[in-house]
Design a protein around this motif. Sequence first.
Motif, PDB file in Angstrom:
ATOM      1  N   MET A 165      15.298  23.412  -4.536  1.00 24.31           N
ATOM      2  CA  MET A 165      16.237  24.312  -3.865  1.00 24.31           C
ATOM      3  C   MET A 165      15.788  24.652  -2.453  1.00 24.31           C
ATOM      4  N   GLY A 166      14.494  24.941  -2.283  1.00 25.83           N
ATOM      5  CA  GLY A 166      13.994  25.214  -0.943  1.00 25.83           C
ATOM      6  C   GLY A 166      14.181  24.021  -0.031  1.00 25.83           C
ATOM      7  N   LEU A 167      13.909  22.819  -0.550  1.00 29.28           N
ATOM      8  CA  LEU A 167      14.137  21.607   0.234  1.00 29.28           C
ATOM      9  C   LEU A 167      15.615  21.466   0.582  1.00 29.28           C
ATOM     10  N   GLY A 168      16.480  21.702  -0.398  1.00 29.95           N
ATOM     11  CA  GLY A 168      17.911  21.537  -0.183  1.00 29.95           C
ATOM     12  C   GLY A 168      18.551  22.609   0.661  1.00 29.95           C
ATOM     13  N   SER A 169      17.810  23.678   0.959  1.00 28.48           N
ATOM     14  CA  SER A 169      18.385  24.743   1.785  1.00 28.48           C
ATOM     15  C   SER A 169      18.577  24.311   3.233  1.00 28.48           C
ATOM     16  N   GLU A 170      17.887  23.260   3.643  1.00 24.76           N
ATOM     17  CA  GLU A 170      17.992  22.762   5.010  1.00 24.76           C
ATOM     18  C   GLU A 170      18.375  21.283   4.966  1.00 24.76           C
ATOM     19  N   PRO A 171      19.248  20.845   5.830  1.00 21.84           N
ATOM     20  CA  PRO A 171      19.690  19.444   5.768  1.00 21.84           C
ATOM     21  C   PRO A 171      18.588  18.488   6.186  1.00 21.84           C
ATOM     22  N   HIS A 172      18.529  17.374   5.482  1.00 22.28           N
ATOM     23  CA  HIS A 172      17.682  16.251   5.887  1.00 22.28           C
ATOM     24  C   HIS A 172      18.543  15.011   5.734  1.00 22.28           C
ATOM     25  N   PRO A 173      18.592  14.129   6.759  1.00 23.58           N
ATOM     26  CA  PRO A 173      19.502  12.981   6.688  1.00 23.58           C
ATOM     27  C   PRO A 173      19.234  12.041   5.518  1.00 23.58           C
ATOM     28  N   ALA A 174      18.015  12.061   4.959  1.00 20.35           N
ATOM     29  CA  ALA A 174      17.704  11.153   3.857  1.00 20.35           C
ATOM     30  C   ALA A 174      18.038  11.751   2.489  1.00 20.35           C
ATOM     31  N   HIS A 175      18.144  13.073   2.401  1.00 21.90           N
ATOM     32  CA  HIS A 175      18.312  13.719   1.094  1.00 21.90           C
ATOM     33  C   HIS A 175      19.767  13.564   0.654  1.00 21.90           C
ATOM     34  N   ALA A 176      19.995  12.651  -0.292  1.00 13.85           N
ATOM     35  CA  ALA A 176      21.363  12.273  -0.651  1.00 13.85           C
ATOM     36  C   ALA A 176      21.856  12.898  -1.940  1.00 13.85           C
ATOM     37  N   ALA A 177      20.962  13.267  -2.873  1.00 14.96           N
ATOM     38  CA  ALA A 177      21.386  13.804  -4.164  1.00 14.96           C
ATOM     39  C   ALA A 177      20.188  14.455  -4.836  1.00 14.96           C
ATOM     40  N   ALA A 178      20.474  15.442  -5.680  1.00 14.10           N
ATOM     41  CA  ALA A 178      19.403  16.170  -6.361  1.00 14.10           C
ATOM     42  C   ALA A 178      19.783  16.409  -7.814  1.00 14.10           C
ATOM     43  N   VAL A 179      18.780  16.294  -8.701  1.00 20.42           N
ATOM     44  CA  VAL A 179      18.973  16.611 -10.125  1.00 20.42           C
ATOM     45  C   VAL A 179      17.882  17.600 -10.538  1.00 20.42           C
ATOM     46  N   PRO A 180      18.091  18.893 -10.270  1.00 19.76           N
ATOM     47  CA  PRO A 180      17.106  19.898 -10.701  1.00 19.76           C
ATOM     48  C   PRO A 180      17.393  20.315 -12.145  1.00 19.76           C
ATOM     49  N   MET A 181      16.355  20.372 -12.963  1.00 24.09           N
ATOM     50  CA  MET A 181      16.464  20.777 -14.355  1.00 24.09           C
ATOM     51  C   MET A 181      15.503  21.946 -14.613  1.00 24.09           C
ATOM     52  N   GLY A 182      15.968  22.957 -15.339  1.00 21.94           N
ATOM     53  CA  GLY A 182      15.092  24.063 -15.717  1.00 21.94           C
ATOM     54  C   GLY A 182      14.325  24.634 -14.552  1.00 21.94           C
ATOM     55  N   MET A 183      15.037  24.952 -13.454  1.00 21.11           N
ATOM     56  CA  MET A 183      14.393  25.213 -12.165  1.00 21.11           C
ATOM     57  C   MET A 183      14.285  26.705 -11.843  1.00 21.11           C
ATOM     58  N   GLY A 184      14.357  27.577 -12.855  1.00 18.84           N
ATOM     59  CA  GLY A 184      14.465  29.010 -12.587  1.00 18.84           C
ATOM     60  C   GLY A 184      13.333  29.611 -11.801  1.00 18.84           C
ATOM     61  N   ALA A 185      12.111  29.114 -11.964  1.00 20.08           N
ATOM     62  CA  ALA A 185      10.987  29.712 -11.250  1.00 20.08           C
ATOM     63  C   ALA A 185      11.018  29.416  -9.759  1.00 20.08           C
ATOM     64  N   GLY A 186      11.985  28.623  -9.303  1.00 20.72           N
ATOM     65  CA  GLY A 186      12.154  28.422  -7.875  1.00 20.72           C
ATOM     66  C   GLY A 186      13.177  29.352  -7.258  1.00 20.72           C
ATOM     67  N   ILE A 187      13.803  30.216  -8.075  1.00 17.29           N
ATOM     68  CA  ILE A 187      14.847  31.127  -7.600  1.00 17.29           C
ATOM     69  C   ILE A 187      14.235  32.496  -7.333  1.00 17.29           C
ATOM     70  N   GLY A 188      14.483  33.034  -6.150  1.00 15.49           N
ATOM     71  CA  GLY A 188      13.997  34.367  -5.827  1.00 15.49           C
ATOM     72  C   GLY A 188      15.023  35.418  -6.176  1.00 15.49           C
ATOM     73  N   ARG A 189      15.802  35.833  -5.185  1.00 16.04           N
ATOM     74  CA  ARG A 189      16.918  36.772  -5.417  1.00 16.04           C
ATOM     75  C   ARG A 189      18.200  35.956  -5.517  1.00 16.04           C
ATOM     76  N   MET A 190      18.973  36.225  -6.575  1.00 20.13           N
ATOM     77  CA  MET A 190      20.236  35.522  -6.755  1.00 20.13           C
ATOM     78  C   MET A 190      21.246  36.528  -7.292  1.00 20.13           C
ATOM     79  N   GLY A 191      22.029  37.117  -6.380  1.00 16.83           N
ATOM     80  CA  GLY A 191      23.000  38.122  -6.788  1.00 16.83           C
ATOM     81  C   GLY A 191      22.305  39.340  -7.352  1.00 16.83           C
ATOM     82  N   SER A 192      22.639  39.685  -8.586  1.00 17.87           N
ATOM     83  CA  SER A 192      22.042  40.860  -9.214  1.00 17.87           C
ATOM     84  C   SER A 192      20.654  40.583  -9.774  1.00 17.87           C
ATOM     85  N   TYR A 193      20.215  39.323  -9.735  1.00 15.47           N
ATOM     86  CA  TYR A 193      18.920  38.960 -10.297  1.00 15.47           C
ATOM     87  C   TYR A 193      17.860  38.953  -9.205  1.00 15.47           C
ATOM     88  N   TYR A 194      16.830  39.756  -9.413  1.00 18.50           N
ATOM     89  CA  TYR A 194      15.684  39.788  -8.510  1.00 18.50           C
ATOM     90  C   TYR A 194      14.457  39.317  -9.308  1.00 18.50           C
TER      91      TYR A 194
END
Length: 639
Positions: A165-194
């Motif tokens: 997610m951190g990588l995908g937050s900024e565009p990179h011309p080579a980054h074409a697709a992502a398949v993140p699985m079970g990635m919750g520990a990479g999430i900081g604040r998300m709406g009501s979830y801190y």
Amino acid sequence: MTGNGTRLALAGILAAAALSAAAQIHLVSDTVRREALAQESVIERALMVPMRDGVRLATRVYLPKDADGPLPAILWRSPYNFSEKMEPTPGYSDANLKFALDAVRHGYAFVMQNERGKFFSEGDWEILGRPRTDGHDSLTWIAEQAWSNGKVGTIGCSSTAEWIMGLGSEPHPAHAAAVPMGMGAGIGRMGSYYEQGNFYRGGVIQLPMMAWLYNEQNLLRPQFPAEMSEEERLRAERYYDLAPTIPGPDWRSAASHLPVAEMITANGGPPGVFDEMVRRGPNHPDWYQGGLYHDDEDFTVPALWVNSWFDLSVAPNLALYNHVRENASSAEVRDAQYMIVAPTEHCHMYRLRQPHVVGERSMGVVDFGLDEIVYEFFDHYMKGENNSFARGEQPKVRYFAMGSNTWRSAGTWPPENATTRTLFLSSSGNANGLAGDGRLASTAPEAAAADRFRYDPRNPVPSLGGNVCCLGDTLVPGSFDQRPIEARQDVLVYTSEPLQKDLEVSGAVEVVLYVSSDASDTDFTAKLVDVEPDGTAWNLDETIQRARYREGYDKPVFLSDGEVVELRIGPMATSNVFRAGHRIRLEVSSSSFPRFARNLNTGGENAMETQPVTAVNAVHQGPEFPSRIVLTAVPADGP
């Protein structure tokens, strides 16, 4: 391999032959995968990829032997061990070898890389491995290789996905697709979830994160000279794996240590980042300085999100999917988001058993062709193939409805035609335990009442299954009969009448309680349960809320003795069909240990304290205090 091992491998191969091609990968041994990779790929080992600050990351590349021309590549980054010395023996290899073999067989280069500060990578380790810089530089390096066609996908589960997610937050011309699985520990604040990387839930420390850091935060390790040749480095990697062996404690006992701030070091673990993180609150500025992904950021790449109902952070994961679909700056990226939610434990979506039993509850035969879906997705976005994704045949959301044990499809999460159903808590003031009179009803009670219980942190309510990971045998994830928990007098139990017809609950589950306490601060827990006609009580999701954060995580507000306040807990998330004759149950208490650290009820800096006090807590009902649970319901005819 021993004779017994040979027989086991043969049995696995024969069993695999009886399943669909999609299911076979789950029964293939690491030895078989390793041999297949050696036969089907050219392996470039012990590569050191330079980052912008000169630090080099240990990298391995698998190239299909029959490749014709430049290839798209898939990048898999990890803090875990994949050294040469490890290869002859089982280890963390079941995931990386599976992903590598899948990629090679589908015509992709596969790139494995250790995060900085791990094993043969140089530098000092940081959680998530600097995704915005190291991840960016790794994409650039891959795209510049002679064998690369300039397109890179990312894949992983848990720590191998949380940086995406951190990588995908900024565009990179080579980054074409992502398949993140079970990635919750990479999430900081998300709406009501801190949650800040699974560290908190409702302002309460989640102890599985402590157990993970016990093993991962060690920074003491031997390092080899930077000027070593590739041949010398490869030889060293075959001799040494640099994997420290840290004797793990009994986690239930270890988690009881006070203060929480010394939990790792007091149990023989190394000092490290936990010692600093435990002193932050859930909205401390430092959470926004590292690799975590937050809800004020863009997302720039097509993604297939794969989640699990019994993972540690499924609710924030679903919120993340909606955030990207609604807020990505590119309309094309917003439309290129897909999600799968499987009825599995953390990262078991590609380790399926048939039938798949999660805890004690069978989900039936749940194989859903994950491998085919992943490579249809990659092939469309990285090879331009005119397949099911190109033709719009893949649903935006594919989710498993427990209870009916069926896969469902929808265009949104929750499904488009979902509505809410509110059930009110009601009792005569005696909802304590299964023998109490707590009820869930469609109308609020006319008379006021309060259910009181004593919460003693020295005798907390034990966790039993749930949406967890990473505590080993101390806390096994999944669905278990909760009646032993519900027998306690410090657990309030509210149960509906038997349902007259099936009710599918798919989406958020919100709990609003009117509470009071004689303590200045305490916690309240909520657990959603599906009760069968014979009384078996299957847990679906649970959550917790610290009272001091009821008005926001940046402004603690303490309780006054006897003051009744509104406390919004959750929201939880699930998909479950409550069958006709089943009942809906809500458990309320003040602890679930060792999933959550205990509130010591003092109102002080909880993580630094050692002396708990008992609190008398209450849940109020009636016209003035409409405590309730709000379910997201889907009509019987489905999405």
